[in-house]
Design a protein around this motif. Structure first.
Motif, PDB file in Angstrom:
ATOM      1  N   ALA A 171       0.871  -1.174   0.000  1.00 50.41           N
ATOM      2  CA  ALA A 171       0.000   0.000   0.000  1.00 50.41           C
ATOM      3  C   ALA A 171       0.907   1.223   0.000  1.00 50.41           C
ATOM      4  CB  ALA A 171      -0.905   0.004   1.223  1.00 50.41           C
ATOM      5  N   PRO A 172       1.059   1.886  -1.149  1.00 50.51           N
ATOM      6  CA  PRO A 172       1.975   3.033  -1.229  1.00 50.51           C
ATOM      7  C   PRO A 172       1.579   4.154  -0.278  1.00 50.51           C
ATOM      8  CG  PRO A 172       1.142   2.421  -3.404  1.00 50.51           C
ATOM      9  CD  PRO A 172       0.374   1.625  -2.397  1.00 50.51           C
ATOM     10  N   SER A 173       2.566   4.888   0.180  1.00 53.22           N
ATOM     11  CA  SER A 173       2.315   6.046   1.032  1.00 53.22           C
ATOM     12  C   SER A 173       3.024   7.252   0.444  1.00 53.22           C
ATOM     13  CB  SER A 173       2.829   5.793   2.449  1.00 53.22           C
ATOM     14  OG  SER A 173       4.229   5.892   2.470  1.00 53.22           O
ATOM     15  N   THR A 174       2.709   8.414   0.971  1.00 51.43           N
ATOM     16  CA  THR A 174       3.340   9.630   0.453  1.00 51.43           C
ATOM     17  C   THR A 174       4.739   9.822   1.024  1.00 51.43           C
ATOM     18  OG1 THR A 174       2.299  10.938   2.180  1.00 51.43           O
ATOM     19  CG2 THR A 174       1.156  10.809   0.064  1.00 51.43           C
ATOM     20  N   THR A 175       5.090   9.073   2.080  1.00 57.11           N
ATOM     21  CA  THR A 175       6.397   9.258   2.698  1.00 57.11           C
ATOM     22  C   THR A 175       7.380   8.144   2.362  1.00 57.11           C
ATOM     23  OG1 THR A 175       5.658   8.136   4.707  1.00 57.11           O
ATOM     24  CG2 THR A 175       5.442  10.540   4.635  1.00 57.11           C
ATOM     25  N   ALA A 176       6.893   7.081   1.764  1.00 53.61           N
ATOM     26  CA  ALA A 176       7.766   5.944   1.448  1.00 53.61           C
ATOM     27  C   ALA A 176       8.125   5.951  -0.033  1.00 53.61           C
ATOM     28  CB  ALA A 176       7.052   4.640   1.786  1.00 53.61           C
ATOM     29  N   PRO A 177       9.255   5.366  -0.383  1.00 49.25           N
ATOM     30  CA  PRO A 177       9.590   5.254  -1.799  1.00 49.25           C
ATOM     31  C   PRO A 177       8.577   4.357  -2.505  1.00 49.25           C
ATOM     32  CG  PRO A 177      11.097   3.963  -0.477  1.00 49.25           C
ATOM     33  CD  PRO A 177      10.238   4.725   0.475  1.00 49.25           C
ATOM     34  N   PRO A 178       8.385   4.519  -3.806  1.00 48.99           N
ATOM     35  CA  PRO A 178       7.422   3.687  -4.514  1.00 48.99           C
ATOM     36  C   PRO A 178       7.807   2.217  -4.420  1.00 48.99           C
ATOM     37  CG  PRO A 178       8.384   5.347  -5.968  1.00 48.99           C
ATOM     38  CD  PRO A 178       9.057   5.460  -4.656  1.00 48.99           C
ATOM     39  N   PRO A 179       6.820   1.340  -4.287  1.00 49.85           N
ATOM     40  CA  PRO A 179       7.132  -0.082  -4.198  1.00 49.85           C
ATOM     41  C   PRO A 179       7.709  -0.602  -5.501  1.00 49.85           C
ATOM     42  CG  PRO A 179       4.771   0.260  -4.397  1.00 49.85           C
ATOM     43  CD  PRO A 179       5.401   1.618  -4.246  1.00 49.85           C
ATOM     44  N   ARG A 180       8.557  -1.633  -5.395  1.00 45.72           N
ATOM     45  CA  ARG A 180       9.126  -2.233  -6.606  1.00 45.72           C
ATOM     46  C   ARG A 180       8.049  -2.949  -7.399  1.00 45.72           C
ATOM     47  NH1 ARG A 180      13.562  -4.571  -2.950  1.00 45.72           N
ATOM     48  NH2 ARG A 180      11.792  -5.897  -2.583  1.00 45.72           N
ATOM     49  N   THR A 181       7.080  -3.539  -6.707  1.00 46.29           N
ATOM     50  CA  THR A 181       5.980  -4.231  -7.352  1.00 46.29           C
ATOM     51  C   THR A 181       4.731  -3.407  -7.139  1.00 46.29           C
ATOM     52  OG1 THR A 181       7.003  -6.321  -6.770  1.00 46.29           O
ATOM     53  CG2 THR A 181       4.701  -6.391  -7.466  1.00 46.29           C
ATOM     54  N   PRO A 182       4.150  -2.843  -8.214  1.00 50.56           N
ATOM     55  CA  PRO A 182       2.956  -2.012  -8.040  1.00 50.56           C
ATOM     56  C   PRO A 182       1.808  -2.811  -7.437  1.00 50.56           C
ATOM     57  CG  PRO A 182       3.853  -1.801 -10.247  1.00 50.56           C
ATOM     58  CD  PRO A 182       4.597  -2.912  -9.579  1.00 50.56           C
ATOM     59  N   SER A 183       1.026  -2.150  -6.627  1.00 53.17           N
ATOM     60  CA  SER A 183      -0.123  -2.778  -6.010  1.00 53.17           C
ATOM     61  C   SER A 183      -1.187  -3.089  -7.051  1.00 53.17           C
ATOM     62  CB  SER A 183      -0.720  -1.836  -4.962  1.00 53.17           C
ATOM     63  OG  SER A 183      -1.946  -2.321  -4.501  1.00 53.17           O
ATOM     64  N   PRO A 184      -1.723  -4.310  -7.054  1.00 47.55           N
ATOM     65  CA  PRO A 184      -2.813  -4.612  -7.971  1.00 47.55           C
ATOM     66  C   PRO A 184      -4.104  -3.948  -7.522  1.00 47.55           C
ATOM     67  CG  PRO A 184      -2.383  -6.487  -6.572  1.00 47.55           C
ATOM     68  CD  PRO A 184      -1.320  -5.469  -6.278  1.00 47.55           C
ATOM     69  N   MET A 185      -4.060  -3.329  -6.342  1.00 52.33           N
ATOM     70  CA  MET A 185      -5.253  -2.703  -5.793  1.00 52.33           C
ATOM     71  C   MET A 185      -5.536  -1.333  -6.415  1.00 52.33           C
ATOM     72  SD  MET A 185      -5.706  -5.070  -3.679  1.00 52.33           S
ATOM     73  CE  MET A 185      -4.812  -6.239  -2.695  1.00 52.33           C
ATOM     74  N   ALA A 186      -4.548  -0.726  -7.039  1.00 54.73           N
ATOM     75  CA  ALA A 186      -4.714   0.634  -7.541  1.00 54.73           C
ATOM     76  C   ALA A 186      -4.102   0.773  -8.928  1.00 54.73           C
ATOM     77  CB  ALA A 186      -4.041   1.617  -6.585  1.00 54.73           C
ATOM     78  N   PRO A 187      -4.708   1.629  -9.765  1.00 52.27           N
ATOM     79  CA  PRO A 187      -4.123   1.860 -11.089  1.00 52.27           C
ATOM     80  C   PRO A 187      -2.778   2.574 -10.987  1.00 52.27           C
ATOM     81  CG  PRO A 187      -5.953   3.368 -10.700  1.00 52.27           C
ATOM     82  CD  PRO A 187      -5.908   2.410  -9.530  1.00 52.27           C
ATOM     83  N   GLY A 188      -1.953   2.420 -12.012  1.00 48.18           N
ATOM     84  CA  GLY A 188      -0.617   3.007 -12.028  1.00 48.18           C
ATOM     85  C   GLY A 188      -0.618   4.501 -11.776  1.00 48.18           C
ATOM     86  N   SER A 189      -1.613   5.223 -12.316  1.00 47.27           N
ATOM     87  CA  SER A 189      -1.660   6.674 -12.115  1.00 47.27           C
ATOM     88  C   SER A 189      -1.825   7.012 -10.643  1.00 47.27           C
ATOM     89  CB  SER A 189      -2.787   7.290 -12.932  1.00 47.27           C
ATOM     90  OG  SER A 189      -4.041   6.747 -12.524  1.00 47.27           O
ATOM     91  N   CYS A 190      -2.582   6.214  -9.916  1.00 49.82           N
ATOM     92  CA  CYS A 190      -2.775   6.443  -8.482  1.00 49.82           C
ATOM     93  C   CYS A 190      -1.483   6.185  -7.722  1.00 49.82           C
ATOM     94  CB  CYS A 190      -3.867   5.546  -7.955  1.00 49.82           C
ATOM     95  SG  CYS A 190      -4.157   5.721  -6.181  1.00 49.82           S
ATOM     96  N   ILE A 191      -0.769   5.120  -8.103  1.00 49.86           N
ATOM     97  CA  ILE A 191       0.487   4.803  -7.437  1.00 49.86           C
ATOM     98  C   ILE A 191       1.486   5.919  -7.653  1.00 49.86           C
ATOM     99  CG2 ILE A 191       2.477   3.228  -7.456  1.00 49.86           C
ATOM    100  CD1 ILE A 191       0.436   1.001  -8.102  1.00 49.86           C
ATOM    101  N   ARG A 192       1.592   6.425  -8.893  1.00 48.53           N
ATOM    102  CA  ARG A 192       2.503   7.526  -9.159  1.00 48.53           C
ATOM    103  C   ARG A 192       2.131   8.753  -8.331  1.00 48.53           C
ATOM    104  NH1 ARG A 192       1.949   5.291 -14.124  1.00 48.53           N
ATOM    105  NH2 ARG A 192       0.359   6.742 -14.782  1.00 48.53           N
ATOM    106  N   ARG A 193       0.842   9.073  -8.290  1.00 52.85           N
ATOM    107  CA  ARG A 193       0.376  10.238  -7.548  1.00 52.85           C
ATOM    108  C   ARG A 193       0.634  10.070  -6.051  1.00 52.85           C
ATOM    109  NH1 ARG A 193      -4.080  10.582  -9.994  1.00 52.85           N
ATOM    110  NH2 ARG A 193      -5.304   9.242  -8.663  1.00 52.85           N
ATOM    111  N   CYS A 194       0.357   8.872  -5.508  1.00 53.62           N
ATOM    112  CA  CYS A 194       0.537   8.623  -4.076  1.00 53.62           C
ATOM    113  C   CYS A 194       2.011   8.539  -3.695  1.00 53.62           C
ATOM    114  CB  CYS A 194      -0.154   7.330  -3.674  1.00 53.62           C
ATOM    115  SG  CYS A 194      -1.952   7.419  -3.805  1.00 53.62           S
ATOM    116  N   SER A 195       2.870   8.190  -4.647  1.00 51.29           N
ATOM    117  CA  SER A 195       4.279   8.005  -4.344  1.00 51.29           C
ATOM    118  C   SER A 195       5.115   9.258  -4.570  1.00 51.29           C
ATOM    119  CB  SER A 195       4.850   6.878  -5.212  1.00 51.29           C
ATOM    120  OG  SER A 195       4.179   5.679  -4.954  1.00 51.29           O
ATOM    121  N   THR A 196       4.501  10.307  -5.100  1.00 51.14           N
ATOM    122  CA  THR A 196       5.206  11.539  -5.381  1.00 51.14           C
ATOM    123  C   THR A 196       5.253  12.406  -4.127  1.00 51.14           C
ATOM    124  OG1 THR A 196       4.426  11.485  -7.650  1.00 51.14           O
ATOM    125  CG2 THR A 196       5.276  13.594  -6.854  1.00 51.14           C
ATOM    126  N   PRO A 197       6.460  12.749  -3.644  1.00 52.02           N
ATOM    127  CA  PRO A 197       6.533  13.619  -2.456  1.00 52.02           C
ATOM    128  C   PRO A 197       5.848  14.947  -2.708  1.00 52.02           C
ATOM    129  CG  PRO A 197       8.691  12.689  -3.007  1.00 52.02           C
ATOM    130  CD  PRO A 197       7.761  12.357  -4.139  1.00 52.02           C
TER     131      PRO A 197
END
Length: 97
Positions: A70-96
């Motif tokens: 589960a990506p957070s705004t304070t952690a680096p992006p996961p190496r394996t994207p979560s199947p729970m969320a689309p890629g755009s959400c992961i990028r947005r959530c992983s951007t400081p």
């Protein structure tokens, strides 16, 4: 497993556990929720041990549970994207911010 199958499994479960704990505690929780009929779990990346926890659950329970980061705004992006969320959400959530 294809994206459709992952999505269907998540929706069919009716619930999703989001966990932030030590790897050993994450495994204990995973066993409990699987026994309770919830086969889906995200591990919060606000915990530095999240990758270890995910590996431990996957190695122990295999396909009995779908576990993902589960990506957070304070952690680096996961190496394996979560199947729970689309890629755009992961990028947005992983951007400081």
């Amino acid at each position: 497993m294809k994206k459709f199958d992952l999505t269907k499994r998540i929706l069919d479960s009716g619930a999703l556990a989001v966990v932030r704990a030590t790897p050993e505690r994450v495994l204990e929780i995973a066993k409990g929720i699987v026994d309770g009929g919830i086969p889906v779990m995200e591990v919060s990346y606000t915990n530095a041990d999240a990758p270890k926890a995910i590996d431990l659950v996957h190695d122990t329970l295999g396909d009995r549970i779908l576990v993902a980061p589960a990506p957070s705004t304070t952690a680096p992006p996961p190496r394996t994207p979560s199947p729970m969320a689309p890629g755009s959400c992961i990028r947005r959530c992983s951007t400081p911010r």
